[in-house]
Design a protein around this motif. Structure first.
Motif, PDB file in Angstrom:
ATOM      1  N   TRP A 135       3.009  20.833 -23.732  1.00 46.57           N
ATOM      2  CA  TRP A 135       2.253  21.302 -22.544  1.00 46.57           C
ATOM      3  C   TRP A 135       2.284  22.813 -22.496  1.00 46.57           C
ATOM      4  O   TRP A 135       3.197  23.550 -22.605  1.00 46.57           O
ATOM      5  CB  TRP A 135       2.883  20.617 -21.475  1.00 46.57           C
ATOM      6  CG  TRP A 135       1.816  20.731 -20.145  1.00 46.57           C
ATOM      7  CD1 TRP A 135       2.407  21.722 -19.103  1.00 46.57           C
ATOM      8  CD2 TRP A 135       0.968  20.390 -19.738  1.00 46.57           C
ATOM      9  NE1 TRP A 135       1.165  21.636 -18.436  1.00 46.57           N
ATOM     10  CE2 TRP A 135       0.377  20.719 -18.578  1.00 46.57           C
ATOM     11  CE3 TRP A 135      -0.268  19.527 -20.375  1.00 46.57           C
ATOM     12  CZ2 TRP A 135      -0.680  20.514 -18.198  1.00 46.57           C
ATOM     13  CZ3 TRP A 135      -1.346  19.073 -19.648  1.00 46.57           C
ATOM     14  CH2 TRP A 135      -1.817  19.625 -18.571  1.00 46.57           C
ATOM     15  N   PHE A 136       1.159  23.265 -22.715  1.00 46.56           N
ATOM     16  CA  PHE A 136       1.011  24.790 -22.541  1.00 46.56           C
ATOM     17  C   PHE A 136      -0.340  25.193 -21.972  1.00 46.56           C
ATOM     18  O   PHE A 136      -1.427  24.799 -22.381  1.00 46.56           O
ATOM     19  CB  PHE A 136       1.015  25.426 -23.701  1.00 46.56           C
ATOM     20  CG  PHE A 136       1.110  26.808 -23.777  1.00 46.56           C
ATOM     21  CD1 PHE A 136       2.105  27.546 -23.339  1.00 46.56           C
ATOM     22  CD2 PHE A 136      -0.172  27.652 -24.150  1.00 46.56           C
ATOM     23  CE1 PHE A 136       2.170  29.043 -23.567  1.00 46.56           C
ATOM     24  CE2 PHE A 136      -0.092  28.939 -24.285  1.00 46.56           C
ATOM     25  CZ  PHE A 136       1.046  29.581 -23.772  1.00 46.56           C
ATOM     26  N   ASN A 137      -0.286  26.031 -20.855  1.00 43.33           N
ATOM     27  CA  ASN A 137      -1.282  26.484 -20.067  1.00 43.33           C
ATOM     28  C   ASN A 137      -2.224  25.216 -19.676  1.00 43.33           C
ATOM     29  O   ASN A 137      -3.578  25.317 -19.809  1.00 43.33           O
ATOM     30  CB  ASN A 137      -2.117  27.493 -20.949  1.00 43.33           C
ATOM     31  CG  ASN A 137      -1.581  29.003 -20.760  1.00 43.33           C
ATOM     32  OD1 ASN A 137      -0.557  29.120 -20.071  1.00 43.33           O
ATOM     33  ND2 ASN A 137      -1.808  29.915 -21.447  1.00 43.33           N
ATOM     34  N   ASN A 138      -1.881  24.235 -18.932  1.00 42.90           N
ATOM     35  CA  ASN A 138      -2.671  23.160 -18.226  1.00 42.90           C
ATOM     36  C   ASN A 138      -3.234  22.373 -19.391  1.00 42.90           C
ATOM     37  O   ASN A 138      -4.312  21.721 -18.861  1.00 42.90           O
ATOM     38  CB  ASN A 138      -3.504  23.697 -17.245  1.00 42.90           C
ATOM     39  CG  ASN A 138      -2.937  24.401 -16.081  1.00 42.90           C
ATOM     40  OD1 ASN A 138      -1.814  23.895 -15.514  1.00 42.90           O
ATOM     41  ND2 ASN A 138      -3.366  25.747 -16.075  1.00 42.90           N
TER      42      ASN A 138
ATOM     43  N   LYS B 276      -1.242  20.876 -26.117  1.00 43.23           N
ATOM     44  CA  LYS B 276      -1.582  21.697 -27.505  1.00 43.23           C
ATOM     45  C   LYS B 276      -0.965  21.057 -28.477  1.00 43.23           C
ATOM     46  O   LYS B 276       0.046  20.631 -28.558  1.00 43.23           O
ATOM     47  CB  LYS B 276      -1.214  23.301 -27.347  1.00 43.23           C
ATOM     48  CG  LYS B 276      -1.591  24.052 -28.085  1.00 43.23           C
ATOM     49  CD  LYS B 276      -1.141  25.547 -27.731  1.00 43.23           C
ATOM     50  CE  LYS B 276      -1.518  26.716 -28.961  1.00 43.23           C
ATOM     51  NZ  LYS B 276      -3.136  26.698 -28.473  1.00 43.23           N
TER      52      LYS B 276
ATOM     53  N   THR C 202       5.905  26.295 -20.691  1.00 40.52           N
ATOM     54  CA  THR C 202       4.803  25.440 -20.303  1.00 40.52           C
ATOM     55  C   THR C 202       3.467  26.383 -20.120  1.00 40.52           C
ATOM     56  O   THR C 202       2.571  25.999 -19.724  1.00 40.52           O
ATOM     57  CB  THR C 202       5.207  24.615 -18.953  1.00 40.52           C
ATOM     58  OG1 THR C 202       5.575  25.534 -18.070  1.00 40.52           O
ATOM     59  CG2 THR C 202       6.147  23.614 -19.338  1.00 40.52           C
ATOM     60  N   ASP C 203       3.713  27.503 -19.842  1.00 40.70           N
ATOM     61  CA  ASP C 203       2.446  28.559 -19.727  1.00 40.70           C
ATOM     62  C   ASP C 203       2.770  29.852 -20.453  1.00 40.70           C
ATOM     63  O   ASP C 203       4.006  29.947 -21.047  1.00 40.70           O
ATOM     64  CB  ASP C 203       1.808  28.577 -18.280  1.00 40.70           C
ATOM     65  CG  ASP C 203       2.857  29.042 -17.430  1.00 40.70           C
ATOM     66  OD1 ASP C 203       3.655  30.072 -17.740  1.00 40.70           O
ATOM     67  OD2 ASP C 203       2.834  28.644 -16.446  1.00 40.70           O
ATOM     68  N   SER C 204       2.020  30.579 -20.228  1.00 41.82           N
ATOM     69  CA  SER C 204       2.181  32.208 -20.951  1.00 41.82           C
ATOM     70  C   SER C 204       2.871  33.061 -19.960  1.00 41.82           C
ATOM     71  O   SER C 204       2.885  34.299 -20.418  1.00 41.82           O
ATOM     72  CB  SER C 204       0.753  32.480 -21.257  1.00 41.82           C
ATOM     73  OG  SER C 204       0.014  32.800 -20.011  1.00 41.82           O
ATOM     74  N   SER C 205       3.298  32.616 -18.730  1.00 41.38           N
ATOM     75  CA  SER C 205       3.866  33.669 -17.742  1.00 41.38           C
ATOM     76  C   SER C 205       5.035  34.495 -18.274  1.00 41.38           C
ATOM     77  O   SER C 205       5.033  35.456 -17.803  1.00 41.38           O
ATOM     78  CB  SER C 205       4.167  32.863 -16.428  1.00 41.38           C
ATOM     79  OG  SER C 205       3.240  32.217 -15.981  1.00 41.38           O
TER      80      SER C 205
END
Length: 815
Positions: free
Chosen positions: A374-377, A380, A500-503
Motif C-alpha cells: 500500500w502506497f499513496n492510496n 503498488k 504507506t505514502d510519500s509524506s
C-alpha cells in the motif's frame, strides 16, 4: 627469526589439534585435510618468508602499453613509475594482489553476502542481512556510473587486469595461508568487486543508525523526558564550521507532515534484540594549518582516520607516478588510486561525516505473497530479487527479497537477522543504494593542483559522506562536509517511519552549494573530529549523535599554537589528553562524599583527585576515571531504564555531563525506586563505591594501569588464530582523546604533510605492507605506531633509483 616463529607456531597449532583428535575449525569453518596443509611442497611451509627474501622481478604482460618500474624501499613501500596512466593502475592491482590477495577477496565476499561459501552456515545470517541491506544492489548501481565514465572505467579495467594477472600466475603452493586453512582458492577479480569493496567502506562508515533503539526510546519516555535525554545539539559543541556562520534559507522548502509529532510519540515499541552494527566510533581527526601559523611558512595537513585495528591492515602505502600525476599515501587493497595522501602540489584527507543516511519505513503488504504493498492510496506492485546463497558443505539457500519504492525489505517475518522479532515489514532506504562514482573523486584528487581542482573532485563523493580536508603549496587550506545527504526536517529519520505514502520520504538531497565549508578562514586553520558539522543556524536537520570532545580540544590547541612544525603536529596526533575528563572529573571529585569512603576507596579517590587528565599508558588515575564515569552514567539512569524495551537508545556522555553542570538537581538523579530523594552527591558516591569493586579486581589482576586495563590488540581478520594477532599493546589514548586508541579501534593511518617546496611528510600505520603472517613485513610497523613514532614518507624521483633506500626493483613490460 620470523620464519622460525611462523613455522613453530603453525606446527604447534596443528600438532595440538591432531593429538587432541578434534576438528580444526577457523571461525566455524571446517579446515582442509591435514596432509595437504602439512605438505612441504604445498602446505603452510611455503608461506614462511625468509628475512632476506628477494622481491626483485622482471615480468611481462600483454595488457601493458609501456614499461613500468617499481622500486621497493626498505619498508617494502612500492614506488611505481609508469609511462602511461592505465599501466600504473595495472601494476597497482598486481601489487595489491601480491601482498594482500586474501584480504581483498575476503572483504568483497563479506560485502556481497557470500561468506557462507567459505566458512559454512555460521555466516548465513550475515549473508542474508547484507543481501537484504542491498549491498550488491548498490554496488551494481554504482558500477553503472563508474563504467559510464571513460576515465574510471579504464582505471578499473586496468586495475582488475593487474589483479587477475597475479592470480593467473599464482601456484597452489604459494596461495596465502588463509586459503589453505579454509580450503578454497581465489576467484578472478572484477570491476564489480571493486565497487563492492567501496560499498563495504560505505557500510563501515555510513550504515550506522539507531532507528529501532530510538523508536523504543520515544515510545517508552514521555516527550519532555525524551528531549532531556536526547537533545538535538550539545552545549559543548564546537562545530566543524565555526559557530556564528551565516547560512541561507533552503532554496526548496521542506514539507513537514502534519502527523509528525503525534506519530513520533505514539506508544508503539519494536520487539528487538541487540545486534552487532558498524562501530559508531568510526571517525577520525583531520586538520590543516595555514602558512601564517607554521614555522617554515608552508601549510601543514594532518589526518588520522580511526577505524578497526586489523591484520592485514586496511591500508597499504605506495607511490604512483606517471607523466600526468605523482601521488603518495595510503591506498585500499581492492581499489585503485591513492586514497589519503599528497601529490606534487597539494595534500588531502578525510574524516567520517557521521550523518544518518539509512532510514527504515514500515511497509504494509496486501497479503503474505508480498506481491503488492500500500502506497499513496493504491496497491503498488512489488519487485523481487531472488538471492541464491551458496553454503559450504550444504545445499544452497534461496532468499526472496522484496523491493519497494523505498528500497529492499530488510526485515520481515521470514528474516529478523539478529535484530528484530516481529511480524512487521521494514524497508531500508540508504544513500549507498544509489548510483555513485567515488573513484572519480580519488582520481581527480591524485591529479589536483589547486583549490578549484579539489572542489570539483570532492563533489563526486556520494556515500559515505566525509569531511574532506585540503591544503596546497600556494597557501590555500579548506574543508568541506561533503556527500549526498538527504534534506531532513527536525527529527526525520530518527525513528521508524510509515511507508504507506510519500509524506515521510526523503524529499530531495541538499544542494552542493548549500554544503557547509571553510576556505582560508581568518583563524588560520580548519579541522574536524566527527563533531556536528554546523551549529543550529544550519537550516537542515543533522541528527543528534555527534561526539564533541576531540573536536573541542583540537580547536583549542590549534587556536593557541604558532610557529608550528611537523613534529608539533605529530605530538598533537599522539596526544593523550582527555578533555572530557577535564570537564567531568571535577564533578565527581567535588560530589563524592569522602567521609563515606573506607581506606581502600579513599586511595582510589586520591588517584582520581590527582589525575592530570592524560590517558597515558601507565596512568592508574585514567582507569579510575573511566570506570567511575561509566558507573555514574549507569547509576543515574538505571531506574529510568529498568523496565525499558530492548534494544533502546541511551543518552550520550556529554548529555549527562552538561545536564549536571547546568542543574545539580537534574531530574534523573533521583532514584524513582526509593522513598528518599537522591542528590548528585548521593549518585556520585554510590557510583564510585561500585566502581571501586571493579577497580580492586583490576588491581589484583595487575590491570590497573590504563594500557593494561584497555588492552589494545590488533587481530588478524580471522580473529581466532592467536599467532597471527598482536595483543596487549602498551599504548595510551582512548575515547574522547585525540589518540583515539581503544581496545580494537584507533588511528589506522597517521599522516603529517608539510607543503614546503620539497614536500616534507611523515606517516605510520598499525600493521605492515605484507598480508603474509610468515613475513617480517606483516606487522613490523606496529611497535613504532605504539610508541608514537613516524616514518619519513619518501616521494621518490626517477633520479634517485640508486638511493640506498631502494632494496629491490620490479620491472613490468609488454610481452
Amino acid at each position: 627469526m620470523r620464519i622460525f616463529f611462523f613455522i613453530l607456531t603453525a606446527a604447534v597449532t596443528v600438532t595440538l589439534v591432531y593429538f587432541l583428535n578434534i576438528s580444526l575449525k577457523i571461525g566455524g569453518a571446517q579446515a582442509p585435510a591435514f596432509g595437504k596443509f602439512l605438505s612441504p611442497q604445498h602446505g603452510f611451509w611455503q608461506n614462511a618468508e625468509a628475512d632476506d627474501a628477494d622481491f626483485s622481478a622482471d615480468l611481462h604482460f600483454p595488457q601493458l602499453s609501456g614499461k613500468v618500474e617499481v622500486y621497493l624501499d626498505k619498508r617494502l613501500v612500492p614506488h611505481v613509475f609508469a609511462e602511461n596512466e592505465n599501466d600504473v593502475y595495472f601494476v597497482q592491482g598486481y601489487l595489491h594482489a601480491k601482498f594482500r590477495l586474501w584480504q581483498m577477496e575476503l572483504q568483497t565476499l563479506a560485502a556481497a553476502g557470500r561468506a557462507s561459501e567459505i566458512v559454512g552456515d555460521i555466516a548465513l545470517n550475515h549473508d542474508r542481512e547484507f543481501r537484504r541491506l542491498g549491498m550488491v544492489y548498490g554496488a551494481e548501481n554504482s558500477l553503472k556510473q563508474m563504467e559510464a565514465n571513460e576515465t574510471v572505467k579504464n582505471e578499473c579495467d586496468a586495475y582488475t587486469a593487474g589483479v587477475n594477472a597475479y592470480i593467473d600466475q599464482l601456484p597452489d603452493c604459494k596461495l596465502p595461508i588463509e586459503y589453505k586453512l579454509l580450503g578454497y582458492k581465489p576467484e578472478h577479480w572484477s570491476n564489480l568487486k571493486t565497487a563492492l569493496f567501496l560499498k563495504y567502506m560505505s557500510y563501515d562508515l555510513a550504515a550506522h543508525e539507531n532507528d529501532f533503539e530510538m523508536t523504543n526510546a520515544q515510545a517508552f519516555f514521555n516527550p519532555a523526558d525524551f528531549k532531556l535525554l536526547f537533545p538535538s545539539i550539545q552545549d559543548s559543541l564546537d562545530p566543524i564550521i565555526p559557530k556564528g556562520t551565516a547560512y541561507s534559507k533552503p532554496k526548496i522548502p521542506l514539507n513537514i507532515p502534519a502527523t509528525a509529532d503525534s506519530l513520533y510519540f505514539k506508544k508503539d515499541t519494536v520487539t528487538a534484540i541487540p545486534v552487532s552494527k558498524p562501530n559508531k566510533a568510526n571517525g577520525s581527526n583531520n586538520w590543516a594549518v595555514s602558512a601564517s601559523k607554521t614555522k617554515n611558512g608552508a601549510p601543514i595537513l594532518c589526518n588520522d582516520p580511526h577505524l578497526g585495528l586489523n591484520l592485514p591492515s586496511l591500508w597499504i602505502e605506495m607511490q604512483l607516478s606517471t607523466p600526468t600525476f605523482n601521488a603518495y599515501g595510503a591506498s585500499f587493497p581492492g581499489a585503485p588510486s591513492i586514497i589519503i595522501g599528497y601529490n606534487d602540489d597539494c595534500a588531502f584527507g578525510f574524516t567520517n561525516g557521521g550523518r544518518d543516511v539509512r532510514d527504515y519505513f514500515e511497509i504494509t503488504f496486501k497479503d503474505d505473497t508480498r506481491q503488492e504493498y500500500w502506497f499513496n492510496n493504491e496497491w503498488k506492485k512489488t519487485d523481487f530479487r531472488i538471492e541464491t546463497i551458496k553454503v559450504k558443505g550444504k545445499p544452497d539457500v534461496l532468499d526472496t527479497v522484496a523491493y519497494t519504492i523505498f528500497g529492499p525489505v530488510m526485515y520481515d517475518k521470514s528474516f529478523g537477522g539478529k535484530r528484530i522479532s516481529s511480524q512487521k515489514n521494514y524497508a531500508v532506504k540508504w544513500t549507498a543504494h544509489a548510483e555513485s562514482n567515488e573513484l572519480l573523486m580519488f582520481n581527480m584528487l591524485n591529479h589536483a593542483h589547486n583549490y578549484n581542482d579539489y572542489q570539483q573532485a570532492v563533489q563526486n563523493l556520494h556515500t559515505p559522506g566525509q569531511n574532506c580536508i585540503f591544503a596546497c603549496k600556494n597557501g590555500d587550506i579548506a574543508i568541506r562536509t561533503q556527500g549526498e545527504f538527504p534534506a531532513k526536517w527536525n527529527g526525520q529519520g530518527d525513528f521508524i517511519m510509515p511507508g504507506t505514502d510519500s509524506s515521510y520520504m526523503w524529499q530531495y538531497m541538499i544542494p552542493m552549494d548549500e554544503t557547509p565549508f571553510q576556505y582560508n578562514p581568518e583563524r588560520g586553520f580548519v579541522s574536524s573530529a566527527n563533531q556536528r558539522p554546523a551549529d543550529s543556524a544550519y537550516p537542515y536537520y543533522l541528527g543528534r549523535d555527534y561526539p564533541s570532545p576531540r573536536g573541542f580540544y583540537i580547536n583549542r590547541k590549534l587556536a593557541s599554537m604558532n610557529n608550528i612544525t611537523p613534529q608539533d603536529m605529530e605530538d598533537l596526533q599522539t596526544n593523550n589528553y582527555n578533555v572530557f575528563g577535564e570537564m567531568a572529573a571535577p564533578v565527581l571529585i567535588k560530589n563524592i562524599n569522602i567521609q563515606a569512603l573506607n581506606a581502600d576507596e579513599k586511595s582510589f579517590y586520591d588517584l582520581l583527585k590527582d589525575w592530570n587528565f592524560y590517558n597515558e599508558k601507565d596512568s592508574k588515575a585514567a582507569t579510575v576515571f573511566v570506570v567511575t564515569w561509566q558507573h555514574f552514567l549507569d547509576t543515574v539512569y538505571a531506574d529510568e531504564y529498568k523496565n525499558a524495551p530492548q534494544p533502546i537508545a541511551y543518552p550520550m556522555n556529554s548529555t549527562l555531563l552538561e545536564a549536571v553542570l547546568k542543574d545539580t538537581a537534574y531530574k534523573f538523579l533521583d532514584d524513582i525506586n526509593t522513598a528518599t530523594k537522591e542528590s548528585l552527591a548521593d549518585m556520585a558516591t554510590i557510583a564510585f563505591k561500585t566502581a571501586v569493586k571493579e577497580l580492586v579486581i583490576a588491581r589484583a589482576e595487575g590491570k590497573l594501569e590504563w594500557s593494561k586495563y584497555k588492552d589494545t590488540h590488533v587481530n588478524h581478520l580471522l580473529k581466532k588464530i592467536a599467532p597471527f594477532n598482536r595483543e596487549h599493546l602498551d599504548i595510551g589514548g582512548g575515547t574522547n582523546v585525540i589518540n583515539a586508541t581503544t581496545s580494537d579501534h584507533g588511528p589506522s593511518w597517521r599522516m603529517v604533510v608539510s607543503l614546503t617546496e620539497k614536500t616534507e611528510a611523515y606517516g605510520v600505520y598499525p600493521g605492515g605492507q605484507s598480508g603474509n603472517p610468515g613475513s617480517k613485513y606483516y606487522d613490523n610497523f606496529i611497535n613504532d605506531w605504539v610508541q608514537g613514532k613516524y616514518y619519513t614518507l619518501w616521494m621518490m624521483t626517477k633520479s634517485e633509483t640508486r638511493d640506498p633506500k631502494v632494496k629491490w626493483k620490479m620491472t613490468f613490460s609488454k610481452g
